[in-house]
Design a protein around this motif. Structure first.
Motif, PDB file in Angstrom:
ATOM      1  N   ALA A 118       0.831  -1.213   0.000  1.00 21.54           N
ATOM      2  CA  ALA A 118       0.000   0.000   0.000  1.00 21.54           C
ATOM      3  C   ALA A 118       0.860   1.256   0.000  1.00 21.54           C
ATOM      4  CB  ALA A 118      -0.934  -0.005   1.206  1.00 21.54           C
ATOM      5  N   ASN A 119       1.956   1.221   0.756  1.00 22.81           N
ATOM      6  CA  ASN A 119       2.850   2.385   0.797  1.00 22.81           C
ATOM      7  C   ASN A 119       3.518   2.615  -0.550  1.00 22.81           C
ATOM      8  OD1 ASN A 119       2.253   2.794   3.493  1.00 22.81           O
ATOM      9  ND2 ASN A 119       4.096   1.782   4.255  1.00 22.81           N
ATOM     10  N   LEU A 120       3.962   1.542  -1.188  1.00 19.82           N
ATOM     11  CA  LEU A 120       4.572   1.679  -2.511  1.00 19.82           C
ATOM     12  C   LEU A 120       3.575   2.259  -3.515  1.00 19.82           C
ATOM     13  CD1 LEU A 120       6.583  -1.675  -2.812  1.00 19.82           C
ATOM     14  CD2 LEU A 120       7.493   0.603  -2.307  1.00 19.82           C
ATOM     15  N   LYS A 121       2.341   1.801  -3.443  1.00 16.77           N
ATOM     16  CA  LYS A 121       1.305   2.317  -4.347  1.00 16.77           C
ATOM     17  C   LYS A 121       1.005   3.784  -4.049  1.00 16.77           C
ATOM     18  CE  LYS A 121      -0.877  -2.170  -5.170  1.00 16.77           C
ATOM     19  NZ  LYS A 121      -2.066  -3.030  -4.960  1.00 16.77           N
ATOM     20  N   ARG A 122       1.070   4.159  -2.772  1.00 10.82           N
ATOM     21  CA  ARG A 122       0.883   5.567  -2.411  1.00 10.82           C
ATOM     22  C   ARG A 122       1.997   6.423  -3.006  1.00 10.82           C
ATOM     23  NH1 ARG A 122       1.012   8.327   3.688  1.00 10.82           N
ATOM     24  NH2 ARG A 122       1.508  10.427   2.937  1.00 10.82           N
ATOM     25  N   PHE A 123       3.231   5.945  -2.887  1.00 14.93           N
ATOM     26  CA  PHE A 123       4.355   6.686  -3.462  1.00 14.93           C
ATOM     27  C   PHE A 123       4.130   6.902  -4.961  1.00 14.93           C
ATOM     28  CE2 PHE A 123       7.504   4.727  -0.154  1.00 14.93           C
ATOM     29  CZ  PHE A 123       6.989   5.569   0.832  1.00 14.93           C
ATOM     30  N   ILE A 124       3.768   5.840  -5.644  1.00 14.95           N
ATOM     31  CA  ILE A 124       3.569   5.901  -7.092  1.00 14.95           C
ATOM     32  C   ILE A 124       2.452   6.881  -7.442  1.00 14.95           C
ATOM     33  CG2 ILE A 124       2.755   4.561  -9.082  1.00 14.95           C
ATOM     34  CD1 ILE A 124       4.245   2.139  -7.750  1.00 14.95           C
ATOM     35  N   ALA A 125       1.344   6.807  -6.715  1.00 15.97           N
ATOM     36  CA  ALA A 125       0.208   7.696  -6.982  1.00 15.97           C
ATOM     37  C   ALA A 125       0.585   9.159  -6.740  1.00 15.97           C
ATOM     38  CB  ALA A 125      -0.983   7.302  -6.103  1.00 15.97           C
ATOM     39  N   ASP A 126       1.322   9.424  -5.666  1.00 14.48           N
ATOM     40  CA  ASP A 126       1.729  10.795  -5.354  1.00 14.48           C
ATOM     41  C   ASP A 126       2.636  11.357  -6.448  1.00 14.48           C
ATOM     42  OD1 ASP A 126       0.307  10.753  -2.988  1.00 14.48           O
ATOM     43  OD2 ASP A 126       2.051  10.456  -1.693  1.00 14.48           O
ATOM     44  N   VAL A 127       3.543  10.532  -6.938  1.00 14.65           N
ATOM     45  CA  VAL A 127       4.470  10.977  -7.981  1.00 14.65           C
ATOM     46  C   VAL A 127       3.713  11.287  -9.268  1.00 14.65           C
ATOM     47  CG1 VAL A 127       6.430  10.306  -9.428  1.00 14.65           C
ATOM     48  CG2 VAL A 127       6.430   9.740  -6.995  1.00 14.65           C
ATOM     49  N   LYS A 128       2.818  10.399  -9.648  1.00 12.73           N
ATOM     50  CA  LYS A 128       2.041  10.606 -10.868  1.00 12.73           C
ATOM     51  C   LYS A 128       1.145  11.841 -10.763  1.00 12.73           C
ATOM     52  CE  LYS A 128       1.791   5.871 -12.638  1.00 12.73           C
ATOM     53  NZ  LYS A 128       0.876   4.739 -12.982  1.00 12.73           N
ATOM     54  N   LYS A 129       0.590  12.062  -9.581  1.00 16.57           N
ATOM     55  CA  LYS A 129      -0.288  13.217  -9.376  1.00 16.57           C
ATOM     56  C   LYS A 129       0.457  14.521  -9.615  1.00 16.57           C
ATOM     57  CE  LYS A 129      -3.442  15.278  -5.990  1.00 16.57           C
ATOM     58  NZ  LYS A 129      -4.008  15.159  -4.613  1.00 16.57           N
ATOM     59  N   ALA A 130       1.748  14.528  -9.322  1.00 14.92           N
ATOM     60  CA  ALA A 130       2.567  15.728  -9.515  1.00 14.92           C
ATOM     61  C   ALA A 130       3.053  15.871 -10.960  1.00 14.92           C
ATOM     62  CB  ALA A 130       3.772  15.688  -8.577  1.00 14.92           C
ATOM     63  N   GLY A 131       2.697  14.922 -11.804  1.00 10.70           N
ATOM     64  CA  GLY A 131       3.152  14.971 -13.186  1.00 10.70           C
ATOM     65  C   GLY A 131       4.578  14.479 -13.352  1.00 10.70           C
ATOM     66  N   ALA A 132       5.090  13.792 -12.345  1.00 11.87           N
ATOM     67  CA  ALA A 132       6.444  13.231 -12.377  1.00 11.87           C
ATOM     68  C   ALA A 132       6.376  11.732 -12.672  1.00 11.87           C
ATOM     69  CB  ALA A 132       7.150  13.497 -11.050  1.00 11.87           C
ATOM     70  N   SER A 133       7.548  11.108 -12.789  1.00  7.98           N
ATOM     71  CA  SER A 133       7.601   9.698 -13.183  1.00  7.98           C
ATOM     72  C   SER A 133       8.272   8.854 -12.110  1.00  7.98           C
ATOM     73  CB  SER A 133       8.385   9.550 -14.492  1.00  7.98           C
ATOM     74  OG  SER A 133       7.781  10.287 -15.531  1.00  7.98           O
ATOM     75  N   PRO A 134       7.590   7.809 -11.614  1.00 10.30           N
ATOM     76  CA  PRO A 134       8.208   6.910 -10.636  1.00 10.30           C
ATOM     77  C   PRO A 134       9.058   5.841 -11.307  1.00 10.30           C
ATOM     78  CG  PRO A 134       5.909   6.305 -10.983  1.00 10.30           C
ATOM     79  CD  PRO A 134       6.174   7.493 -11.854  1.00 10.30           C
ATOM     80  N   LEU A 135      10.165   5.471 -10.643  1.00  7.78           N
ATOM     81  CA  LEU A 135      11.000   4.342 -11.052  1.00  7.78           C
ATOM     82  C   LEU A 135      11.041   3.398  -9.861  1.00  7.78           C
ATOM     83  CD1 LEU A 135      12.223   7.016 -12.522  1.00  7.78           C
ATOM     84  CD2 LEU A 135      14.168   5.546 -13.003  1.00  7.78           C
ATOM     85  N   LEU A 136      10.361   2.273  -9.963  1.00  6.35           N
ATOM     86  CA  LEU A 136      10.260   1.331  -8.861  1.00  6.35           C
ATOM     87  C   LEU A 136      11.330   0.260  -8.980  1.00  6.35           C
ATOM     88  CD1 LEU A 136       8.533   0.505  -6.374  1.00  6.35           C
ATOM     89  CD2 LEU A 136       7.161  -0.895  -7.947  1.00  6.35           C
ATOM     90  N   MET A 137      11.974  -0.071  -7.851  1.00  6.98           N
ATOM     91  CA  MET A 137      13.027  -1.073  -7.848  1.00  6.98           C
ATOM     92  C   MET A 137      12.867  -2.030  -6.678  1.00  6.98           C
ATOM     93  SD  MET A 137      16.426   1.181  -8.687  1.00  6.98           S
ATOM     94  CE  MET A 137      16.509   2.224 -10.142  1.00  6.98           C
ATOM     95  N   THR A 138      13.210  -3.286  -6.895  1.00  9.27           N
ATOM     96  CA  THR A 138      13.333  -4.221  -5.782  1.00  9.27           C
ATOM     97  C   THR A 138      14.596  -3.876  -4.994  1.00  9.27           C
ATOM     98  OG1 THR A 138      14.429  -5.727  -7.327  1.00  9.27           O
ATOM     99  CG2 THR A 138      12.114  -6.193  -6.795  1.00  9.27           C
ATOM    100  N   PRO A 139      14.660  -4.259  -3.710  1.00 18.26           N
ATOM    101  CA  PRO A 139      15.871  -3.994  -2.927  1.00 18.26           C
ATOM    102  C   PRO A 139      17.065  -4.760  -3.490  1.00 18.26           C
ATOM    103  CG  PRO A 139      14.398  -5.478  -1.739  1.00 18.26           C
ATOM    104  CD  PRO A 139      13.629  -4.970  -2.927  1.00 18.26           C
ATOM    105  N   VAL A 140      18.241  -4.186  -3.336  1.00 22.33           N
ATOM    106  CA  VAL A 140      19.465  -4.874  -3.786  1.00 22.33           C
ATOM    107  C   VAL A 140      19.735  -6.080  -2.888  1.00 22.33           C
ATOM    108  CG1 VAL A 140      20.524  -2.869  -4.856  1.00 22.33           C
ATOM    109  CG2 VAL A 140      20.834  -3.256  -2.401  1.00 22.33           C
ATOM    110  N   THR A 141      20.489  -7.014  -3.409  1.00 20.82           N
ATOM    111  CA  THR A 141      20.741  -8.263  -2.691  1.00 20.82           C
ATOM    112  C   THR A 141      21.648  -8.061  -1.478  1.00 20.82           C
ATOM    113  OG1 THR A 141      21.397 -10.581  -3.003  1.00 20.82           O
ATOM    114  CG2 THR A 141      22.833  -8.919  -3.968  1.00 20.82           C
TER     115      THR A 141
END
Length: 254
Positions: A118-141
């Motif tokens: 839910a938090n990741l989806k919130r981050f993505i929604a907030d970024v898109k709302k601002a007209g910016a672009s999210p880049l989502l990544m899995t954690p490094v090993t």
């Protein structure tokens, strides 16, 4: 009166010009594997540090990652809101969490799976709302080899939760858990150790008794992980891959 009017117009024009000159921002939201370090922690280095130097003058990398943060604490402490408040259309936000969210034994940072997504989806929604672009990544090993010479997954399924969010939201996605695990596995135990925080006693003033840390990178490891990120951006033809700094001509000579 006319002079005052011209002066006022000049101030407005100057302010507009300054605003127009604002570079495209790349905000980085994440944990210690990405963050800028205090001198007392060197040579520990987050991969976001060398990453910031890849781009031309029209790109400003703003690394807001913090040690020990999960998606939950990143929100609770207001760090995420600080990014949202400064976001402008055309900016980018790199989002990479998981190491601390999945640490169930650390109650100060643990985030249950459903809340994490839910938090990741919130981050993505907030970024898109601002007209910016999210880049989502899995954690490094992390660097834990098994008896077969393979690095074991250690994120308790939280990397898969990120993959699910990426599929559900359709955002730009880089599977850095898979990329870094393959990279360091191919390198082997001894060589990969040189990229992480392994320092013997009496060798560094910050670590007088030494340190053995298979989560955090040193300078070399951070640079190589940043290069892996850039390689993935190029493979997927992300717009940032076209905004790289122009090399010094002397570096092109053979």
């Amino acid at each position: 009166m006319i002079r005052k009017l011209f002066a006022a117009l000049a101030v407005v024009a100057s302010a507009t010009a300054v605003a127009d000159e604002r570079p495209t921002h790349v905000f980085m939201a994440g944990d210690s594997t990405m963050s800028i370090k205090h001198v007392k922690d060197y040579p520990e280095t987050g991969w976001g540090v060398p990453f910031a130097y890849f781009f031309d003058e029209g790109i400003a990398v703003d690394n807001r990652a913090r040690n020990g943060r999960s998606t939950r604490t990143f929100i609770e402490e207001g760090i995420w809101q600080g990014i949202v408040d400064e976001l402008q259309a055309g900016d980018y936000v790199i989002i990479q969490f998981g190491h601390n969210d999945q640490s169930e034994h650390k109650k100060d940072r643990y985030t249950p799976p459903e809340t994490y997504q839910a938090n990741l989806k919130r981050f993505i929604a907030d970024v898109k709302k601002a007209g910016a672009s999210p880049l989502l990544m899995t954690p490094v090993t992390r660097r834990y080899f098994n008896d077969q010479g393979q690095i074991e997954p250690t994120h308790n399924g939280y990397d898969q939760l990120v993959r699910e969010v990426a599929e559900q939201t359709g955002v730009f996605f880089v599977d850095m858990e898979a990329v870094t695990r393959a990279y360091f596995t191919d390198m082997g135990d001894e060589l990969s150790k040189l990229r992480f925080m392994h320092i013997g006693p009496d060798l560094h003033p910050n670590y007088p008794i030494g340190v053995t840390d298979d989560t955090h990178f040193n300078h070399l490891g951070a640079r190589e992980v940043a290069q892996l990120v850039l390689s993935e951006l190029k493979k997927q033809q992300h717009p940032l891959a076209k905004r790289l700094r122009v090399p010094d001509p002397k570096h092109l000579r053979q």
